[in-house]
Write an enzyme that holds these catalytic residues in place. Sequence first.
Site, PDB file in Angstrom:
ATOM      1  CB  CYS A  73      -2.024  -2.910   1.089  1.00  0.00           C
ATOM      2  SG  CYS A  73      -1.469  -2.504  -0.558  1.00  0.00           S
ATOM      3  CB  CYS A 198       5.796  -2.139  -1.675  1.00  0.00           C
ATOM      4  SG  CYS A 198       5.140  -2.890  -0.189  1.00  0.00           S
TER       5      CYS A 198
HETATM    6  N1  LIG Z   1       1.777  -3.474  -1.673  1.00  0.00           N
HETATM    7  C1  LIG Z   1       1.449  -3.217  -0.314  1.00  0.00           C
HETATM    8  C2  LIG Z   1       2.031  -4.145   0.684  1.00  0.00           C
HETATM    9  C3  LIG Z   1       1.298  -5.399   0.698  1.00  0.00           C
HETATM   10  C4  LIG Z   1       1.784  -6.308   1.758  1.00  0.00           C
HETATM   11  C5  LIG Z   1       1.496  -7.683   1.361  1.00  0.00           C
HETATM   12  N2  LIG Z   1       2.298  -8.118   0.261  1.00  0.00           N
HETATM   13  C6  LIG Z   1       1.623  -8.564   2.568  1.00  0.00           C
HETATM   14  O1  LIG Z   1       2.722  -8.719   3.089  1.00  0.00           O
HETATM   15  O2  LIG Z   1       0.604  -9.084   3.031  1.00  0.00           O
HETATM   16  C7  LIG Z   1       1.726  -1.811   0.061  1.00  0.00           C
HETATM   17  O3  LIG Z   1       1.660  -0.937  -0.777  1.00  0.00           O
HETATM   18  O4  LIG Z   1       1.986  -1.529   1.227  1.00  0.00           O
END
Ligand SMILES: N[C@H](CCC[C@H](N)C(=O)O)C(=O)O
Length: 259
Positions: A73, A198
């Site tokens: 993440c 994200c």
């Molecule tokens: N919010 C996260 C990604 C999380 C990924 C998670 N949702 C998964 O696929 O396990 C970021 O800032 O990169």
Amino acid sequence: MINFWKYQGAGNDFIMIDDRNNTFNSNDFEKVAFLCHRRFGIGADGLILIRLKEGYDFEMVYFNADGHLGSMCGNGGRCAVRFAHTLGLFENKTSFWAADGAHEATLDDKQLVHLLMNPPGEIEVNNDHYFMDTGSPHYVRFENDLANFDCVTEGKAIRHNERFNEEGTNVNFAQVTGKQSLDVRTFERGVEDETYACGTGVTACAIAANIEHDMQSPIQVKVLGGQLAVGFTKVSDKKYTDIILTGPATPVFNAEIEG
Ligand SMILES: N[C@H](CCC[C@H](N)C(=O)O)C(=O)O
């Protein structure tokens, strides 16, 4: 009682727990889901344990809001770096361990965190989308009117299609807004909703923008919850190195919850 901090990075919010003494049961998915629940618990997109790891300043153990161990993440990584700094685990530069291996990061005097991301393996270039793993799996599609786009309905349909239904994927929609700028919206697996940002997702979008539009580094990325930037060096066709995700990581509050 569980003592925790709430942090957010561009509106992607996390419960941060100093678990250097390994007391949090990381198999208790129900408890993590409860803590992340926005009505019954604290409320967050994910939960992060800071643990000790030999050879590194710390380890980041990341769970999605549904309680299951997530992959890497990017926003959570930046928040973990800032939290680890307040715990005194490093001074200027850190190296830490996460689900996808080692990462390095620095904290600048504006409290922005610069996080070195691992290069994606194979980058799939398809007719209308890209797919790559920037620590987490990401589907990327370019759109023309992101402001009026139904990210949840479209994202959910892709996340549950025949290919992704079982493992899931994060789904990003990106719009080119300038020579070196993008807007991005993301539907996150594990949260099963659109989040405000994200980090691994905008990293995938920046790489896709380089392939699709020859967009050059550094790329400024506007997300619902703020502003991020992605720098990279292109090594050869679809091969990248020195991928750096830059953005804020902000403490919100510190509290205790029964648990
Ligand atoms: N919010 C996260 C990604 C999380 C990924 C998670 N949702 C998964 O696929 O396990 C970021 O800032 O990169």
